[in-house]
Design a protein around this motif. Structure first.
Motif: not given
Length: 107
Positions: A39-68
């Motif tokens: 439920g995020a934008s493509l740019s958010t995923v790209r920023r997460m994968e680059k290690g952008d510290v400004r990405v809110p933690i709930h997006f990392f939590a959502r990714a972990l949820h997707v990965f089980g």
């Protein structure tokens, strides 16, 4: 003015981003598909994968949820395994416990 991000924090976020990228690619999931599932934008995923510290933690939590693997986040500061906190609490315990006078336990 915002305080600078400590280097160990920045490194940890960068590593988390790299690990998310690797996990995604190992599962043969595109960035666009991960973004949709999160439920995020493509740019958010790209920023997460680059290690952008400004990405809110709930997006990392959502990714972990997707990965089980949301349990990894749940266990980060599990109080039952907080050795330092438990040690500090134990240091505050009284040396002796006495019954108060005139209480049912004392009689």
């Amino acid at each position: 003015m915002e305080s600078p991000i400590p280097l160990p924090v920045e490194r940890a976020i960068r590593k988390l981003g790299a690990d998310l990228s690797l996990a995604r690619r190992r599962r043969h999931i595109t960035q666009a598909s991960l973004a949709e599932r999160m439920g995020a934008s493509l740019s958010t995923v790209r920023r997460m994968e680059k290690g952008d510290v400004r990405v809110p933690i709930h997006f990392f939590a959502r990714a972990l949820h997707v990965f089980g693997d949301i349990q990894a986040l749940e266990q980060l500061l599990d109080t039952a395994n907080d050795d330092i906190g438990l040690t500090l609490m134990d240091e505050q315990l009284p040396k002796r416990v006495r019954n108060k006078r005139n209480t049912p336990e004392a009689l």
